[in-house]
Design a protein around this motif. Structure first.
Motif, mmCIF file in Angstrom:
data_model
loop_
_atom_site.group_PDB
_atom_site.id
_atom_site.type_symbol
_atom_site.label_atom_id
_atom_site.label_comp_id
_atom_site.label_asym_id
_atom_site.label_seq_id
_atom_site.Cartn_x
_atom_site.Cartn_y
_atom_site.Cartn_z
ATOM 1 N N LEU A 109 -10.283 31.757 7.054
ATOM 2 C CA LEU A 109 -9.787 30.511 7.707
ATOM 3 C C LEU A 109 -11.117 29.216 7.523
ATOM 4 O O LEU A 109 -11.861 30.037 7.702
ATOM 5 C CB LEU A 109 -9.163 30.447 8.557
ATOM 6 C CG LEU A 109 -7.900 31.610 8.987
ATOM 7 C CD1 LEU A 109 -7.469 31.085 10.092
ATOM 8 C CD2 LEU A 109 -6.240 31.329 8.070
ATOM 9 N N VAL A 110 -10.252 27.926 7.681
ATOM 10 C CA VAL A 110 -11.647 27.330 8.133
ATOM 11 C C VAL A 110 -11.599 27.034 9.354
ATOM 12 O O VAL A 110 -11.410 27.948 10.411
ATOM 13 C CB VAL A 110 -11.877 25.889 7.089
ATOM 14 C CG1 VAL A 110 -11.227 26.145 5.634
ATOM 15 C CG2 VAL A 110 -10.517 25.016 7.457
ATOM 16 N N LEU A 111 -13.042 26.591 10.559
ATOM 17 C CA LEU A 111 -13.476 26.697 11.166
ATOM 18 C C LEU A 111 -11.971 25.877 12.443
ATOM 19 O O LEU A 111 -12.271 26.557 13.154
ATOM 20 C CB LEU A 111 -14.492 26.081 11.254
ATOM 21 C CG LEU A 111 -15.116 26.284 12.986
ATOM 22 C CD1 LEU A 111 -15.516 27.042 13.197
ATOM 23 C CD2 LEU A 111 -16.204 24.969 12.969
ATOM 24 N N ASN A 171 -7.452 28.034 16.225
ATOM 25 C CA ASN A 171 -6.617 28.209 17.440
ATOM 26 C C ASN A 171 -5.214 29.366 16.172
ATOM 27 O O ASN A 171 -5.168 30.121 16.290
ATOM 28 C CB ASN A 171 -5.670 26.927 17.445
ATOM 29 C CG ASN A 171 -5.900 25.977 18.349
ATOM 30 O OD1 ASN A 171 -5.776 26.361 19.597
ATOM 31 N ND2 ASN A 171 -6.253 24.595 18.364
ATOM 32 N N GLU A 172 -5.402 28.876 14.597
ATOM 33 C CA GLU A 172 -4.370 30.113 14.068
ATOM 34 C C GLU A 172 -5.307 31.430 13.982
ATOM 35 O O GLU A 172 -4.030 32.095 14.525
ATOM 36 C CB GLU A 172 -4.079 28.927 12.715
ATOM 37 C CG GLU A 172 -3.317 30.054 11.977
ATOM 38 C CD GLU A 172 -3.102 29.274 10.051
ATOM 39 O OE1 GLU A 172 -2.304 30.340 9.722
ATOM 40 O OE2 GLU A 172 -3.380 27.960 10.159
ATOM 41 N N ALA A 173 -6.431 31.271 13.309
ATOM 42 C CA ALA A 173 -7.303 32.602 13.858
ATOM 43 C C ALA A 173 -6.634 33.093 15.032
ATOM 44 O O ALA A 173 -6.314 34.543 15.189
ATOM 45 C CB ALA A 173 -8.598 32.138 13.806
ATOM 46 N N LEU A 174 -6.318 32.632 16.566
ATOM 47 C CA LEU A 174 -6.417 33.213 17.467
ATOM 48 C C LEU A 174 -4.666 33.628 17.534
ATOM 49 O O LEU A 174 -4.319 34.961 18.734
ATOM 50 C CB LEU A 174 -6.982 32.536 18.296
ATOM 51 C CG LEU A 174 -8.405 32.629 18.999
ATOM 52 C CD1 LEU A 174 -9.246 31.687 20.667
ATOM 53 C CD2 LEU A 174 -9.151 33.994 18.850
ATOM 54 N N TYR A 175 -4.150 32.737 17.678
ATOM 55 C CA TYR A 175 -2.535 33.166 17.476
ATOM 56 C C TYR A 175 -2.496 34.712 16.776
ATOM 57 O O TYR A 175 -1.583 35.260 17.192
ATOM 58 C CB TYR A 175 -1.813 31.850 17.326
ATOM 59 C CG TYR A 175 -2.179 30.718 17.821
ATOM 60 C CD1 TYR A 175 -1.968 30.563 19.432
ATOM 61 C CD2 TYR A 175 -1.416 28.954 17.005
ATOM 62 C CE1 TYR A 175 -1.913 29.377 19.789
ATOM 63 C CE2 TYR A 175 -1.898 28.619 17.851
ATOM 64 C CZ TYR A 175 -2.386 28.024 19.401
ATOM 65 O OH TYR A 175 -1.519 26.950 20.308
#
Length: 286
Positions: free
Chosen positions: A261-263, A267-271
């Protein structure tokens, strides 16, 4: 420069502009090309004060050095361990924590291995896995687990990939990245002289009496330990990282990039990570 800031455990992460870091004594600045996302980031959001930048590992290129650091390091491709601050376009870290990346290893592969592979490496070496033994890896599909499976298999062990719900089986070694209420039952399945290392608690803390069976059957000489990279010296971490990256570059170990994912998608990454089921490593790209 751009960075992702945490403003509390329940708040959305925010993209902000911050002052670029400057290397002090013994430090280097690394321009991040790939950033690792791990469970430690979720934990730090719960315990750290507001307004901090998550992230403990990046790979990238050294752009500047402190006054007492070799300036010839500028331009070198490296993997860097940081205490926090990884979710940003640049990080500053101690020169003692950087490890050169092989030229044929991508930045993304560097962090996909990174801290996960270091934990797996020290789990395998601490338990002294040898050929012919049976090794159970609890949480085998996770970022650390799938690498531990590969490392133990490469030593000639029979490896059982154990999901969270899988019942315990007899084993010489258990690498536990899960813990939780079933910990004691898995310890009980250790054979004589068996070794158990706990390096994660994704299913929660074990019960207070989880190791009581060790003393109930003292003559079987089984042992249990915990593992945190915080107790490993920079020198030992760097030596292990050199081996890890050489093995990945040579194809002997294959870390999995679960999501790239991009920086702005931090939020999406942690979800995704918090929801469970992520097989491999989530990587952010600035």
């Amino acid at each position: 420069m751009r960075a992702i800031v945490s403003k509390g455990p329940q708040a959305e992460l925010e993209m902000v502009e911050v002052t670029p870091p400057v290397a002090g004594a013994g430090e280097v600045v690394v321009e991040a090309r790939a950033i690792g996302v791990g469970r430690v980031d979720l934990i730090m959001r719960q315990v750290m004060p507001t307004d901090f930048i998550p992230g403990i590992e990046v790979s990238g290129i050294i752009t500047s050095t402190g006054p007492d650091v070799d300036p010839n390091l500028v331009g070198q491709r490296v993997f860097a361990r940081v205490q926090a601050g990884g979710y940003s376009e640049q990080v500053v870290t101690r020169a003692a924590t950087i490890v050169a990346l092989p030229d044929d290893l991508s930045f993304e592969a560097g962090v996909a291995a990174g801290v996960n592979a270091l934990v797996a490496h020290f789990c395998v070496t601490r338990t002294q896995v040898v050929a012919g033994e049976t090794v159970v890896v609890r949480g085998a599909q996770g970022g650390i687990g799938h690498i531990a499976v590969q490392m133990a298999s490469a030593l000639g062990a029979t490896v059982i990939e154990c999901a969270k719900s899988m019942p315990p089986v007899p084993a010489d070694v258990v690498i536990d990245l899960v813990a939780g209420p079933d910990t004691g039952a898995h310890i009980e399945q250790l054979r004589a002289n068996g070794r158990y290392v706990m390096a994660g608690i994704s299913a929660g803390m074990p019960p207070s009496d989880f190791a009581s069976s060790l003393f109930g059957d003292f003559r079987r000489s089984r042992s249990i330990s915990t593992l945190s990279l915080d107790t490993v010296t920079d020198t030992d971490l760097n030596v292990a990282a050199d081996k890890v990256f050489a093995d990945v570059a040579a194809g002997r170990t294959s870390p999995v990039i679960a999501h790239k994912l991009v920086l702005e998608q931090a939020n999406e990454a942690l979800y995704l990570l918090a929801s469970g089921g992520v097989q491999g490593k989530i990587v952010l790209v600035p």
